[in-house]
Enzyme design. Structure first.
Site, PDB file in Angstrom:
ATOM      1  N   GLY A 127       0.824  -1.218   0.000  1.00 22.52           N
ATOM      2  CA  GLY A 127       0.000   0.000   0.000  1.00 22.52           C
ATOM      3  C   GLY A 127       0.850   1.255   0.000  1.00 22.52           C
ATOM      4  O   GLY A 127       0.950   1.935   1.029  1.00 22.52           O
ATOM      5  N   TYR A 128       1.470   1.547  -1.136  1.00 21.60           N
ATOM      6  CA  TYR A 128       2.258   2.781  -1.273  1.00 21.60           C
ATOM      7  C   TYR A 128       1.444   3.840  -2.040  1.00 21.60           C
ATOM      8  O   TYR A 128       1.140   4.890  -1.522  1.00 21.60           O
ATOM      9  CB  TYR A 128       3.553   2.508  -2.051  1.00 21.60           C
ATOM     10  CG  TYR A 128       4.747   2.064  -1.232  1.00 21.60           C
ATOM     11  CD1 TYR A 128       4.600   1.404  -0.023  1.00 21.60           C
ATOM     12  CD2 TYR A 128       6.045   2.295  -1.674  1.00 21.60           C
ATOM     13  CE1 TYR A 128       5.699   0.990   0.713  1.00 21.60           C
ATOM     14  CE2 TYR A 128       7.152   1.901  -0.943  1.00 21.60           C
ATOM     15  CZ  TYR A 128       6.980   1.247   0.241  1.00 21.60           C
ATOM     16  OH  TYR A 128       8.073   0.849   0.963  1.00 21.60           O
ATOM     17  N   GLU A 244      12.633  -4.058  -4.297  1.00 18.03           N
ATOM     18  CA  GLU A 244      11.587  -4.279  -5.306  1.00 18.03           C
ATOM     19  C   GLU A 244      12.194  -4.256  -6.706  1.00 18.03           C
ATOM     20  O   GLU A 244      11.894  -5.097  -7.542  1.00 18.03           O
ATOM     21  CB  GLU A 244      10.514  -3.190  -5.166  1.00 18.03           C
ATOM     22  CG  GLU A 244       9.384  -3.334  -6.172  1.00 18.03           C
ATOM     23  CD  GLU A 244       8.254  -2.321  -5.978  1.00 18.03           C
ATOM     24  OE1 GLU A 244       8.368  -1.450  -5.096  1.00 18.03           O
ATOM     25  OE2 GLU A 244       7.270  -2.425  -6.718  1.00 18.03           O
ATOM     26  N   SER A 376       8.344   4.283 -12.389  1.00 15.92           N
ATOM     27  CA  SER A 376       8.292   4.286 -13.859  1.00 15.92           C
ATOM     28  C   SER A 376       9.708   4.399 -14.447  1.00 15.92           C
ATOM     29  O   SER A 376      10.646   4.832 -13.764  1.00 15.92           O
ATOM     30  CB  SER A 376       7.439   5.461 -14.354  1.00 15.92           C
ATOM     31  OG  SER A 376       8.160   6.667 -14.183  1.00 15.92           O
ATOM     32  N   ASN A 377       9.831   4.016 -15.725  1.00  8.67           N
ATOM     33  CA  ASN A 377      11.169   4.031 -16.335  1.00  8.67           C
ATOM     34  C   ASN A 377      11.723   5.452 -16.447  1.00  8.67           C
ATOM     35  O   ASN A 377      12.947   5.645 -16.433  1.00  8.67           O
ATOM     36  CB  ASN A 377      11.127   3.322 -17.695  1.00  8.67           C
ATOM     37  CG  ASN A 377      11.052   1.811 -17.516  1.00  8.67           C
ATOM     38  OD1 ASN A 377      10.827   1.325 -16.397  1.00  8.67           O
ATOM     39  ND2 ASN A 377      11.250   1.070 -18.591  1.00  8.67           N
ATOM     40  N   GLU A 378      10.826   6.447 -16.533  1.00  7.77           N
ATOM     41  CA  GLU A 378      11.320   7.836 -16.536  1.00  7.77           C
ATOM     42  C   GLU A 378      11.981   8.154 -15.185  1.00  7.77           C
ATOM     43  O   GLU A 378      13.041   8.778 -15.131  1.00  7.77           O
ATOM     44  CB  GLU A 378      10.160   8.826 -16.786  1.00  7.77           C
ATOM     45  CG  GLU A 378       9.595   8.815 -18.197  1.00  7.77           C
ATOM     46  CD  GLU A 378       8.698   7.614 -18.463  1.00  7.77           C
ATOM     47  OE1 GLU A 378       8.156   7.048 -17.484  1.00  7.77           O
ATOM     48  OE2 GLU A 378       8.538   7.236 -19.636  1.00  7.77           O
TER      49      GLU A 378
HETATM   50  C1  FAD Z   1      -0.013  -2.878 -12.940  1.00  8.80           C
HETATM   51  C2  FAD Z   1       0.419  -1.988 -11.821  1.00  8.80           C
HETATM   52  C3  FAD Z   1       0.587  -2.510 -10.560  1.00  8.80           C
HETATM   53  C4  FAD Z   1       0.924  -1.688  -9.483  1.00  8.80           C
HETATM   54  N1  FAD Z   1       1.007  -2.225  -8.230  1.00  8.80           N
HETATM   55  C5  FAD Z   1       1.210  -1.414  -7.161  1.00  8.80           C
HETATM   56  C6  FAD Z   1       1.155  -1.941  -5.834  1.00  8.80           C
HETATM   57  O1  FAD Z   1       0.949  -3.150  -5.618  1.00  8.80           O
HETATM   58  N2  FAD Z   1       1.304  -1.084  -4.810  1.00  8.80           N
HETATM   59  C7  FAD Z   1       1.538   0.255  -4.979  1.00  8.80           C
HETATM   60  O2  FAD Z   1       1.696   0.958  -3.999  1.00  8.80           O
HETATM   61  N3  FAD Z   1       1.594   0.785  -6.231  1.00  8.80           N
HETATM   62  C8  FAD Z   1       1.420  -0.016  -7.323  1.00  8.80           C
HETATM   63  N4  FAD Z   1       1.450   0.512  -8.600  1.00  8.80           N
HETATM   64  C9  FAD Z   1       1.576   1.957  -8.756  1.00  8.80           C
HETATM   65  C10 FAD Z   1       2.874   2.415  -9.404  1.00  8.80           C
HETATM   66  O3  FAD Z   1       3.929   2.391  -8.490  1.00  8.80           O
HETATM   67  C11 FAD Z   1       2.612   3.831  -9.934  1.00  8.80           C
HETATM   68  O4  FAD Z   1       1.650   3.723 -10.973  1.00  8.80           O
HETATM   69  C12 FAD Z   1       3.872   4.466 -10.459  1.00  8.80           C
HETATM   70  O5  FAD Z   1       4.757   4.770  -9.411  1.00  8.80           O
HETATM   71  C13 FAD Z   1       3.552   5.760 -11.254  1.00  8.80           C
HETATM   72  O6  FAD Z   1       2.750   6.617 -10.503  1.00  8.80           O
HETATM   73  P1  FAD Z   1       1.388   7.217 -11.095  1.00  8.80           P
HETATM   74  O7  FAD Z   1       0.573   6.107 -11.657  1.00  8.80           O
HETATM   75  O8  FAD Z   1       0.778   8.073 -10.044  1.00  8.80           O
HETATM   76  O9  FAD Z   1       1.841   8.117 -12.327  1.00  8.80           O
HETATM   77  P2  FAD Z   1       2.464   9.569 -12.252  1.00  8.80           P
HETATM   78  O10 FAD Z   1       3.451   9.651 -11.152  1.00  8.80           O
HETATM   79  O11 FAD Z   1       1.344  10.567 -12.273  1.00  8.80           O
HETATM   80  O12 FAD Z   1       3.251   9.638 -13.613  1.00  8.80           O
HETATM   81  C14 FAD Z   1       2.617   9.898 -14.877  1.00  8.80           C
HETATM   82  C15 FAD Z   1       3.701   9.991 -15.946  1.00  8.80           C
HETATM   83  O13 FAD Z   1       4.590  11.087 -15.665  1.00  8.80           O
HETATM   84  C16 FAD Z   1       5.937  10.626 -15.573  1.00  8.80           C
HETATM   85  N5  FAD Z   1       6.632  11.365 -14.515  1.00  8.80           N
HETATM   86  C17 FAD Z   1       6.168  11.631 -13.256  1.00  8.80           C
HETATM   87  N6  FAD Z   1       7.099  12.292 -12.537  1.00  8.80           N
HETATM   88  C18 FAD Z   1       8.185  12.453 -13.343  1.00  8.80           C
HETATM   89  C19 FAD Z   1       9.470  13.071 -13.200  1.00  8.80           C
HETATM   90  N7  FAD Z   1       9.832  13.616 -12.040  1.00  8.80           N
HETATM   91  N8  FAD Z   1      10.331  13.036 -14.238  1.00  8.80           N
HETATM   92  C20 FAD Z   1       9.969  12.452 -15.421  1.00  8.80           C
HETATM   93  N9  FAD Z   1       8.755  11.864 -15.636  1.00  8.80           N
HETATM   94  C21 FAD Z   1       7.890  11.872 -14.622  1.00  8.80           C
HETATM   95  C22 FAD Z   1       5.841   9.150 -15.230  1.00  8.80           C
HETATM   96  O14 FAD Z   1       6.974   8.451 -15.654  1.00  8.80           O
HETATM   97  C23 FAD Z   1       4.588   8.731 -16.010  1.00  8.80           C
HETATM   98  O15 FAD Z   1       4.914   8.481 -17.347  1.00  8.80           O
HETATM   99  C24 FAD Z   1       1.156  -0.294  -9.699  1.00  8.80           C
HETATM  100  C25 FAD Z   1       1.026   0.229 -10.995  1.00  8.80           C
HETATM  101  C26 FAD Z   1       0.669  -0.591 -12.045  1.00  8.80           C
HETATM  102  C27 FAD Z   1       0.523   0.007 -13.405  1.00  8.80           C
END
Ligand code: FAD
Length: 391
Positions: A127-128, A244, A376-378
């Site tokens: 739950g992050y 992770e 994310s990869n970014e």
């Molecule tokens: C299938 C799946 C399973 C998951 N499971 C879990 C889980 O079990 N528990 C949990 O806690 N989370 C989970 N997640 C969440 C995951 O960690 C987040 O989706 C991820 O960290 C991205 O956050 P966000 O979705 O809020 O996107 P955002 O942070 O809003 O990002 C949107 C876009 O902007 C880019 N971006 C954002 N900030 C920057 C920056 N500073 N520089 C460059 N680019 C940037 C990102 O790369 C992305 O392309 C899961 C996600 C998926 C898709």
């Protein structure tokens, strides 16, 4: 630098291979190689088989059930499991919560949770993330207010993988909103059966149910479930993320999929000849194969450093980026190779062609997640830029 396996390492690989051959059922392997959805029983069943053999938590301390393998043996084991098509071990308990408890947990927390995680008695989830707090995790808002001997938790988590199976969730919660954002975060272990928790499914574009929203409505959590000190959760969170990301390269699995792709491309024809012999297709396939070989060598190079006692740094981010790009590229080529047979948007079991191709579109959609989850990869590129370029 020596990238070849020693005689002992090669013998170890043969032992692992033989054991997997004897203990992984055909049914489970078929489900994996045909991308069928795995049930909770499938996942836990494999966990327990490995636990019985003593191989479920190689990197744990030996007194808690670890194998004492070298880093190379650990890599060999993971690669063999991936290659043969063994189900993944769900990492939330074994590879996230457990390392955190070893490092920050009290003796009572270790005694209570670790043996159950090892045996597969409890299913954990993470739950992050919250709506609006993914990459910018420190902005999270789920609140935990201390009242006597417990906390009262209110808020929402999102994208919580397999929360619908989970018995426990480890959560980042805000215990203080006054100072620096990171300083007001704490790390709590929460029983998923607590009154006030609601799990709602999120169905993704492949039609599968992997992720959920989890709502906390005045959930009472005993204060003894706080890990590390109150307000020190960010240190715990970062420690966990390193663990992770170590597990996202999945080289063995990609090698198996590459072999499957070649088989598929040899069966399919284009202009009367096997697709595998088509120059443009062969060119794309070879590029992925070379990338995969380069990733494996890079991984071995890092392992050689670890063998010499140097801890991993931003390399973990590099493995995550390249590993997930390759996983996605393989699904793209599979779609191309299967052509019209991969058109079923959702898996259909009674179609006129084999199950593997019927599931490719869903698999393709599903694998878009790999460049988003675990940071994310970014974000990984930002980490590399900071660590290597000092940006
Ligand atoms: C299938 C799946 C399973 C998951 N499971 C879990 C889980 O079990 N528990 C949990 O806690 N989370 C989970 N997640 C969440 C995951 O960690 C987040 O989706 C991820 O960290 C991205 O956050 P966000 O979705 O809020 O996107 P955002 O942070 O809003 O990002 C949107 C876009 O902007 C880019 N971006 C954002 N900030 C920057 C920056 N500073 N520089 C460059 N680019 C940037 C990102 O790369 C992305 O392309 C899961 C996600 C998926 C898709």
């Amino acid at each position: 630098m020596d990238l070849n396996y020693s005689a002992e390492e090669a013998a170890f690989r043969d032992e692992v291979r033989g054991w997997l051959e004897a203990n992984l059922s055909r049914d489970l392997r078929d489900k994996m190689t045909n991308y069928a959805e795995l049930t909770k029983e499938d996942l836990l069943g494999w966990h327990r088989t490995l636990a019985t053999r003593g191989w479920v938590a190689p990197d744990w301390p030996k007194e808690w059930g670890g194998t004492d393998w070298t880093v190379v043996e650990r890599y060999i084991f993971e690669e063999e499991c991936g290659y043969v098509g063994a189900p993944p071990l769900i990492p939330f308990g074994l590879r996230m919560c457990a390392p955190v408890l070893f490092r920050f947990g009290t003796d009572a927390q270790k005694q209570r949770f670790l043996p159950r995680i090892y045996r597969g008695d409890d299913f954990w989830c993470q739950g992050y993330s919250e709506p609006g707090s993914g990459s910018d995790l420190a902005s999270l808002k789920t609140r935990a207010v201390r009242q006597g001997d417990h906390y009262v938790v209110t808020g929402q988590k999102i994208w919580t993988t397999l929360a619908h199976h989970a018995d426990w969730i480890f959560c980042l919660v805000r215990t203080d909103a006054s100072g620096k954002r990171q300083d007001g975060i704490s790390f709590l272990l929460v029983d998923m059966r607590s009154p006030g928790i609601t799990v709602r499914p999120i169905i993704l574009m492949d039609g599968g149910h992997d992720v959920n929203e989890v709502f906390f409505d005045d959930v009472k959590v005993p204060a003894e479930n706080l890990v590390h000190e109150e307000g020190k959760g960010w240190t715990v969170a970062k420690y966990l993320l390193g663990h992770e990301r170590m597990g996202t390269g999945r080289i063995g699995q990609s090698k198996r999929e590459l072999a499957q792709l070649k088989e598929l491309a040899a069966r399919q024809t284009k202009d009367g000849r096997p697709l595998l012999e088509d120059t443009r297709f062969a060119d794309r396939l070879t590029r992925v194969e070379v990338e995969l070989m380069a990733l494996e060598i890079t991984n071995l190079r890092f392992l050689d450093q670890l063998r010499g006692g140097r801890p991993p740094g931003a390399e973990v981010s590099m493995l995550k980026i390249k590993g997930t790009e390759i996983q996605q590229a393989l699904t793209e080529l599979m779609m191309q190779a299967a052509g019209p047979f991969a058109q079923a948007f959702r898996p259909v079991d009674n179609m006129d062609f084999d199950h593997f191709t019927a599931r490719l579109a869903a698999r393709y959609c599903n694998m878009r997640k790999t460049s988003i989850y675990a940071g994310s990869n970014e974000i990984q590129r930002n980490i590399i830029a900071k660590a290597t370029l000092g940006l």
